[in-house]
Write an enzyme that holds these catalytic residues in place. Structure first.
Site, PDB file in Angstrom:
ATOM      1  N   GLY A   1      51.202  37.750  30.544  1.00 49.56           N
ATOM      2  CA  GLY A   1      51.555  36.335  30.598  1.00 49.56           C
ATOM      3  C   GLY A   1      50.441  35.347  30.797  1.00 49.56           C
TER       4      GLY A   1
ATOM      5  N   ARG B   1      32.767  30.061  35.358  1.00 48.67           N
ATOM      6  CA  ARG B   1      33.051  29.423  34.067  1.00 48.67           C
ATOM      7  C   ARG B   1      34.542  29.530  33.754  1.00 48.67           C
ATOM      8  NH1 ARG B   1      29.904  31.294  28.552  1.00 48.67           N
ATOM      9  NH2 ARG B   1      30.045  29.314  27.387  1.00 48.67           N
TER      10      ARG B   1
ATOM     11  N   ASN C   1      39.491  28.723  29.463  1.00 48.10           N
ATOM     12  CA  ASN C   1      40.519  27.854  28.890  1.00 48.10           C
ATOM     13  C   ASN C   1      41.188  27.101  30.035  1.00 48.10           C
ATOM     14  OD1 ASN C   1      43.035  26.812  27.889  1.00 48.10           O
ATOM     15  ND2 ASN C   1      42.958  28.253  26.181  1.00 48.10           N
ATOM     16  N   PRO C   2      40.851  25.829  30.248  1.00 46.11           N
ATOM     17  CA  PRO C   2      41.411  25.084  31.384  1.00 46.11           C
ATOM     18  C   PRO C   2      42.934  25.012  31.372  1.00 46.11           C
ATOM     19  CG  PRO C   2      39.557  23.897  30.419  1.00 46.11           C
ATOM     20  CD  PRO C   2      39.869  25.030  29.490  1.00 46.11           C
TER      21      PRO C   2
ATOM     22  N   LYS D   1      34.835  34.303  36.923  1.00 47.96           N
ATOM     23  CA  LYS D   1      35.378  35.016  38.073  1.00 47.96           C
ATOM     24  C   LYS D   1      36.887  35.120  37.930  1.00 47.96           C
ATOM     25  CE  LYS D   1      31.989  33.303  41.473  1.00 47.96           C
ATOM     26  NZ  LYS D   1      31.871  32.591  42.776  1.00 47.96           N
TER      27      LYS D   1
ATOM     28  N   GLY E   1      43.654  35.070  38.558  1.00 41.54           N
ATOM     29  CA  GLY E   1      45.079  35.333  38.663  1.00 41.54           C
ATOM     30  C   GLY E   1      45.611  35.443  40.074  1.00 41.54           C
ATOM     31  N   GLU E   2      44.803  35.971  40.991  1.00 44.90           N
ATOM     32  CA  GLU E   2      45.285  36.222  42.346  1.00 44.90           C
ATOM     33  C   GLU E   2      45.060  35.038  43.294  1.00 44.90           C
ATOM     34  OE1 GLU E   2      46.340  39.494  42.280  1.00 44.90           O
ATOM     35  OE2 GLU E   2      45.247  40.013  40.467  1.00 44.90           O
TER      36      GLU E   2
END
Length: 737
Positions: free
Chosen positions: A464, A625, A628-629, A698, A701-702
């Site tokens: 996702g 970096r 994709n913002p 870096k 997701g967490e």
């Protein structure tokens, strides 16, 4: 031609497939002549199966087989242990004996020609047990607490006990976090089909190459005889990292009846055998000077595990490096319970550990009368004091500065219960967030085609976050091609091997491998171009050329150059190359690598009925970096929502008599829904980190989940003056004196 794609907001390239129904998930891969399997789960929490009466079930319409330990194939279960598996203990050997180790353990599987027939026959099965009383509560005096066998889990510097005893200001409290279940939209599912001694598994998996290796080990077949396919995942949050018993059961049933078998877990069964965030009990003691300098930190934690495996997570790891302190002591223990083995759940360990630590820091700020952000600023370390080495980059204070500005922290008044909106009590809270900048060896393959497109392959997953899109951006950037000319393929175990799609290391690892593969295929294309008689640059030196905007040009010249398509046509076939990426061990030895963030929350509490409403959450993150913002903000807001659930709603309640999850359904297992979602903002600090990996990225997701629960809990204290140290925080906590 746009080549500066890294750092730009792009919508999902797989979006049209998902919204039109073209995306196929595990349960969508129906096979000709397939049968349907239903698991029969144990109704006791500990004991022995004494009898299985399948006579009536076997005579029911459409039933093909009833498989239990009495007639199941004896499987070799050869040794196999991946990085996501517990380092100690042995995985459940499903249907291999008559022992019941936890409530809901699979004790039989019914196979029929339709799902309805299989479910009816499963309900007809009569199973007798010799039951024992299970231990399911880590606070029970009978529960044994052990030191994990996997590595050193206790760390110490200085003399924390003495420093706490001598500190002018002390906080010493305990914190209790409930067990949680992942509950993604897509249930676990596997379709298994054998052809001779080869099996194909269309299976929901965040770690395809591990599922391939696990099933090969379970059945004792060569690795190349197992293929796992999973192009799309409907959410997972860690629940599909391991290969759970249902995958083995689907393959076992398919081999036994010699036709494809589809097995889909029910929502209820997903509370039993596919992992959960373990319940944790923690103590945090802080010693400080009256000026707010930390002199001591003690962090002790206990997490639940099963009796047959030792599941460990990073419960106390953050405490070692988050703040500057000369005396730090951490201890970690496991409570052995008669439950299934816990599993990694988004922000595993850090999310639970930082709730206790950041709650204690907030408590200290009120006791000292120092602004919570200022207290953290006064204890900002110059280096990782636990490892005694510099951070590769650390932007925690910059995150607090940016987050405080966007949140409007200056409007906060310091005294609890001092802010109101009419009758409502308003609270503002903040907390730090951090997560390691992990990296694992990964591989990728790039193929240049005659139509001017490029195929990129890696055995990754996409549950996702937008993996298809972000990896396509990386490939487009380094090949110098438009995004629409990249076809990124994932979800097959026969693609180049990658690590698990979890742990916030997919972009760092797989993205770096794709970069390497792109550079390799460019080098190969340049070699072919300069040796091909069909191209004008034949016989020239490669060193005279460079790749710019997807074309091979002489250095310093503005000519159009030679395209990939020209070279492929001249080569009379696709050009292919592979690449790999892994972190230089010497760099890891020199630097401490982590993402950092600051989370701000505003709550409104009705003092008469105790309802808690989260009005706003603002997060600021230093993650190197940003590829994709748009996707990055989506990841952050999703993590914030997960953190809301952890703080206010999610709790798996077990019946102490047998360990049965009494709320194993969506009516009573509470999670945030659309009406609960507040205004969410995610901002990113400009951060350059050349050490973490070639892309300078870096994990993301967490980290957004990690700091959210303590920020909400701290906001609740600010609103009410009531410090709640147990998660989830409920209405009744607000109504008690």
């Amino acid at each position: 031609m746009t080549t500066n794609l890294i750092g730009t907001a792009r919508t999902r390239v797989d979006g049209p497939q998902k919204v039109t129904g073209g995306a196929r998930y595990a349960a969508d891969f129906n096979q000709p002549g397939q049968a349907y399997a239903v698991i029969v789960s144990s109704t006791i929490g500990l004991g022995t199966v004494t009898d299985i009466d399948s006579t009536s079930a076997e005579k029911m319409p459409g039933v093909i087989a009833v498989i239990s330990h009495r007639n199941a194939e004896r499987l070799p279960y050869l040794p196999h242990r991946a990085i996501i598996d517990p380092a100690s203990g042995e995985r459940l050997h499903v249907l291999q004996d008559d022992k019941v180790r936890f409530y809901g353990q699979p004790v039989a599987v019914v196979v029929a020609d339709s799902i309805d027939h299989a479910e009816r026959a499963a309900a007809e099965l009569r199973i007798s047990y010799e039951a024992q009383q299970p231990l399911t509560d880590p606070t029970d005096q009978m529960v044994e607490r052990i030191i994990p066998e996997a590595g050193s889990v206790d760390r110490s510097r200085g003399d924390a006990d003495k420093a706490v005893a001598e500190a002018p200001v002390v906080i010493d409290e305990t914190y209790n976090i409930a067990r949680e279940n992942h509950n993604p939209m897509e249930p676990h599912a596997t379709v298994a089909s054998w052809s001779g001694d080869r099996v194909t598994l269309w299976s929901k998996s965040q770690y395809l190459v591990n599922e391939q290796a696990e099933i090969a080990a379970v059945f004792g077949v060569p690795l190349e005889n197992v293929e796992v396919v999973c192009p799309f995942i409907g959410g997972a949050f860690g629940t599909s990292l391991r290969t759970w018993p249902h995958v083995t059961l689907a393959a076992l049933a398919a081999r036994q009846i010699r036709r494809p078998v589809k097995l889909v877990l029910t929502r209820k069964q997903m509370f039993f055998t596919t992992g959960h965030r373990p319940r944790t009990l923690q103590r945090v003691a802080l010693g400080a000077t009256s000026e707010g300098r930390l002199t001591a930190v003690i962090h002790e934690g206990t997490g639940e595990t099963s009796r047959y495996e030792q599941f460990t997570e990073a419960l106390t790891s953050v405490t070692d490096y988050l703040y500057s302190c000369p005396n730090v002591q951490t201890r970690y223990r496991l409570a052995q319970l008669d439950t299934s083995t816990p599993n990694h759940m988004r922000g595993p360990g850090e999310a639970s550990g930082i709730f206790a630590l950041e709650s204690a820091i907030d408590e200290l700020s009120y006791k000292l009368g120092i602004d919570p952000i200022e207290l953290r600023r006064r204890n900002e370390p110059d280096i990782d004091e636990g490892e005694n080495k510099p951070f590769s980059s650390r932007s925690l204070i910059q995150c607090y500065d940016l987050g405080a500005e966007r949140f409007g922290w200056k409007r906060r008044t310091a005294q609890p219960r001092s802010m109101r909106d009419g009758r409502l009590l308003i609270g503002m809270g903040t907390a730090s967030a951090t997560y390691p900048a992990f990296h694992a060896p990964a591989n990728a393959r790039v193929r240049l085609l005659a139509d001017g497109t490029a195929e990129v392959e890696a055995a990754a997953s996409d549950m996702g976050p937008g993996t298809y899109t972000s990896m396509s951006q990386v490939a487009a950037e380094f090949l110098g091609l438009p995004l629409e000319r990249i076809r990124f393929k994932l979800g097959r175990s026969d693609y180049p091997q990658t690590p698990s799609h979890g742990g916030s290391w997919t972009m760092a690892s797989v993205g770096s491998a794709i970069r390497a593969a792109c550079l390799e295929v460019q080098a190969e294309a340049a070699r072919l171009a300069t040796t091909s008689a069909n191209l004008p640059v034949s016989g020239t030196s490669i060193e005279d050329f460079e790749w710019r905007e997807g074309t091979l040009r002489r250095r310093g010249e503005a000519s159009l150059g030679i395209s990939y398509q020209d070279i492929v046509v001249a080569n009379r076939g696709p050009i292919e190359a592979s690449g790999s990426a892994q972190r230089d061990p010497s760099v890891a030895e020199r630097y401490s690598m982590h993402s950092f963030g600051a989370v701000f929350a505003e709550v409104a509490i009705d003092p008469d009925v105790g309802t808690i409403t989260v009005r706003r959450i603002v997060g600021a993150y230093g993650i190197g970096r940003v590829v994709n913002p748009l996707l990055a903000r989506s990841q952050c807001t999703g993590g914030m929502i997960g953190g809301m659930g952890m703080a206010l709603m999610e709790q798996t309640a077990l019946d102490p008599r047998d360990g049965r999850p009494v709320n194993a359904h969506m009516a009573d297992y509470l999670m945030p829904v659309n009406l609960d979602i507040p205004a969410l903002e995610a901002h990113f600090v400009e951060e350059i980190d050349p050490h973490v990996n070639p892309l300078g990225v870096k994990g993301l997701g967490e980290i957004a989940l990690v700091g959210t629960a303590p920020a909400i809990a701290n906001a609740i204290f600010h609103a009410t003056g009531k410090r709640v140290r147990t998660l989830p925080i409920r209405i009744e906590d607000m109504l008690t004196a």
